[in-house]
Design a protein around this motif. Structure first.
Motif, PDB file in Angstrom:
ATOM      1  N   PHE A 279       0.823  -1.217   0.000  1.00  0.00           N
ATOM      2  CA  PHE A 279       0.000   0.000   0.000  1.00  0.00           C
ATOM      3  C   PHE A 279       0.858   1.269   0.000  1.00  0.00           C
ATOM      4  O   PHE A 279       0.371   2.358   0.310  1.00  0.00           O
TER       5      PHE A 279
ATOM      6  N   ALA B  28      -0.577   4.020  -2.363  1.00  0.00           N
ATOM      7  CA  ALA B  28      -1.744   4.724  -1.812  1.00  0.00           C
ATOM      8  C   ALA B  28      -1.330   5.696  -0.717  1.00  0.00           C
ATOM      9  O   ALA B  28      -1.860   6.813  -0.628  1.00  0.00           O
TER      10      ALA B  28
ATOM     11  N   ILE C  53      -6.613   6.754   4.825  1.00  0.00           N
ATOM     12  CA  ILE C  53      -5.729   5.600   4.959  1.00  0.00           C
ATOM     13  C   ILE C  53      -4.799   5.751   6.162  1.00  0.00           C
ATOM     14  O   ILE C  53      -4.397   4.770   6.778  1.00  0.00           O
TER      15      ILE C  53
ATOM     16  N   LEU D 140      -5.023   3.213   9.270  1.00  0.00           N
ATOM     17  CA  LEU D 140      -3.804   2.498   8.935  1.00  0.00           C
ATOM     18  C   LEU D 140      -3.743   1.099   9.541  1.00  0.00           C
ATOM     19  O   LEU D 140      -3.264   0.162   8.883  1.00  0.00           O
TER      20      LEU D 140
ATOM     21  N   ALA E 255      -5.289  -1.342   7.058  1.00  0.00           N
ATOM     22  CA  ALA E 255      -4.437  -1.644   5.906  1.00  0.00           C
ATOM     23  C   ALA E 255      -3.302  -2.577   6.304  1.00  0.00           C
ATOM     24  O   ALA E 255      -2.990  -3.543   5.580  1.00  0.00           O
TER      25      ALA E 255
ATOM     26  N   ILE F 129      -4.370  -6.259   6.738  1.00  0.00           N
ATOM     27  CA  ILE F 129      -4.513  -7.035   5.497  1.00  0.00           C
ATOM     28  C   ILE F 129      -3.165  -7.592   5.058  1.00  0.00           C
ATOM     29  O   ILE F 129      -3.023  -8.794   4.794  1.00  0.00           O
ATOM     30  N   THR F 130      -2.161  -6.720   4.980  1.00  0.00           N
ATOM     31  CA  THR F 130      -0.845  -7.170   4.499  1.00  0.00           C
ATOM     32  C   THR F 130      -0.148  -8.064   5.529  1.00  0.00           C
ATOM     33  O   THR F 130       0.562  -9.001   5.156  1.00  0.00           O
TER      34      THR F 130
ATOM     35  N   LEU G 185      -8.857  -8.300   9.903  1.00  0.00           N
ATOM     36  CA  LEU G 185      -9.595  -7.045   9.723  1.00  0.00           C
ATOM     37  C   LEU G 185     -10.503  -6.764  10.908  1.00  0.00           C
ATOM     38  O   LEU G 185     -10.650  -5.614  11.334  1.00  0.00           O
TER      39      LEU G 185
END
Length: 476
Positions: free
Chosen positions: A118, A121, A158, A162, A165, A168-169, A182
């Motif tokens: 990300f 982004a 974002i 944060l 995000a 997810i990774t 999540l």
């Protein structure tokens, strides 16, 4: 460059799909995690059209592509036939094999795997946020206007969310259930808990006190939470029957991980974040100018081996804790210095092939992509790299002396200048201009001549001839 053909050749040169444990990409590099590095042929990979260079570092097989890395990445992804289950199995296999690696290599691999997906982004959001700050400071846009409110929401979302995000990774990196991760991250930024924190309300979990913290924009707590989640999931998968595993496993994980995160991991992670930020600030404040010189000189050496990712959490953490970062401005001038080195070579050379490399490389360098310069120009001729490190060191020292800051993550370049907007913005602009011009002039005057190319080609030819002559001869 034919991206499909390049992708096929890269896959073949690294031992095929079966040899890949994981793959991510950053702004210029494909970062492979290979099961067996001996199955990859570095020389063949380097000779592929579109590949600038290959670096093995930080436990990764890094194929440097440049600006079109995302296209090649997508082409490779389309060739890979991994299902989610296969990918998870590969990640678990990697985790077992990582025991043979150094702690530093494993750390770099984890960091790059978590933050690279990300990065684009975040960079775009940071640039937009900086632009809005500039426009409002200059009186060209009101903070109360609808356009400002909507764009600021787009820029800030974002950063505010944060942890989601990162969840997810991190889940992909640690082979955890993405949607459970999540849910854990969502609990950290849940409006009710945020309101209780703001109101300084008391909260307990079966009489166990919960230390409420602000987890919006946080980095470290969710990474540790998802890592713990992955361990719990694997344990439950071993002991739960197949008939109930799909829903009982997530149920137990949510009931355990969220309270444990809020009670222990979150506060400990937050205190670790504060300690990391304060430790960096202490070192930086000893002498900001010296810190700038050292960072400006050393950063490109880290970039060569892809080890600069080890410092990424510090920058993210600084922004999370302080709202700004002082590390990124220290190495930003080194990018412009590399662009200056390429420009100096472009002006000096009369060789059309070198001009074809140096000209476009200068442009990409000005926008923060320096690998084509490093591997195609400055390291190739050595002296341009030396002058670039000196120019970057001087520019970094200037940034440290004036106290330059950045508002958000992003690759230092012309497009990302708004993220450096602040009281020291004018001085920052001076530092990058100086680094570019100084390096260009010194490279043009002392760092390059066309004889270097002829000498290098002659040396390479002699080395090949020596290798051939030294090969054992077969007797008949």
């Amino acid at each position: 460059m034919d991206t499909e053909k390049t992708a096929q050749q890269i896959l073949a040169s690294i031992g095929g799909e079966a040899n890949i444990s994981s793959l991510v990409h950053c702004a210029t590099r494909l970062r492979f995690k290979l099961k067996d590095t001996s199955s990859a042929d570095k020389a063949i990979t380097t000779d592929i059209d579109g590949v600038i260079s290959v670096v093995e570092s930080g436990g990764q097989y890094q194929v440097i592509i440049g600006n079109r890395v995302s296209e090649v990445f997508n082409a490779i992804q389309s060739l890979l036939q991994h299902s989610d289950e296969t990918a998870n199995n590969n990640t678990r296999e990697t985790s077992q094999s990582e025991q043979k690696e150094t702690l530093f290599s494993r750390t770099v691999d984890i960091i790059s795997g978590i933050f690279t997906p990300f990065l684009g982004a975040l960079a775009a959001s940071g640039i937009l946020k900086g632009m809005l700050l500039m426009l409002s400071s200059l009186g060209w846009m009101s903070k109360e206007s609808g356009a400002y409110v909507i764009w600021f929401a787009a820029a800030d979302s974002i950063f505010y969310f944060l942890p989601i995000a990162i969840a997810i990774t991190s889940a992909k990196k640690f082979a955890a259930n993405i949607f459970v991760a999540l849910s854990v991250a969502g609990a950290l930024v849940y409006p009710t808990l945020i309101a209780m924190f703001n109101d300084k309300a008391a909260l307990d979990f079966f009489a166990i006190p919960v230390i409420l913290m602000r987890y919006t924009s946080s980095v470290i707590p969710i990474i540790f939470s998802v890592w713990l989640l992955s361990l719990l999931e694997r344990f439950l998968n071993r002991i739960l029957h197949d008939s109930i595993r799909n829903f009982i496993n997530p149920l137990i994980c949510l009931m355990v991980i969220v309270p444990v995160t809020l009670i222990a991991i979150g506060p400990l992670g937050t205190w670790l974040s504060l300690g990391l930020a304060q430790g960096y600030e202490y070192i930086y404040n000893l002498s900001p100018m010296v810190a700038g010189v050292v960072t400006g000189i050393g950063w490109q050496y880290l970039v060569i081996f892809g080890l600069h990712w080890a410092f990424v959490p510090i920058m993210y953490n600084n922004i999370s804790v302080h709202g700004y970062d002082t590390l990124k401005p220290l190495f930003a001038p080194s990018n412009f210095a590399q662009a200056g080195a390429a420009f100096g070579v472009f002006l000096k050379t009369k060789n059309p092939k070198i001009k074809q490399i140096a000209g476009p490389a200068t442009v990409t360098g000005l926008f923060g992509i320096v690998e084509p310069i490093i591997y195609g120009i400055s390291l190739r001729y050595k002296k341009p790299f030396l002058w670039a490190t000196i120019g970057g060191g001087i520019g970094g020292g200037i940034c440290g002396f004036i106290g330059a800051t950045s508002l958000a993550p992003g690759i230092p370049g012309l497009a990302s200048l708004p993220i450096f907007y602040g009281p020291a913005f004018t001085g920052f602009i001076f530092s990058i201009i100086f680094s570019f011009i100084f390096t260009a002039v010194m490279t043009y005057t002392f760092g390059f001549n066309d004889n270097m190319e002829k000498e290098m080609l002659s040396d390479n030819k002699n080395k090949k001839e020596n290798q051939i002559n030294n090969q054992p001869k077969l007797s008949h």
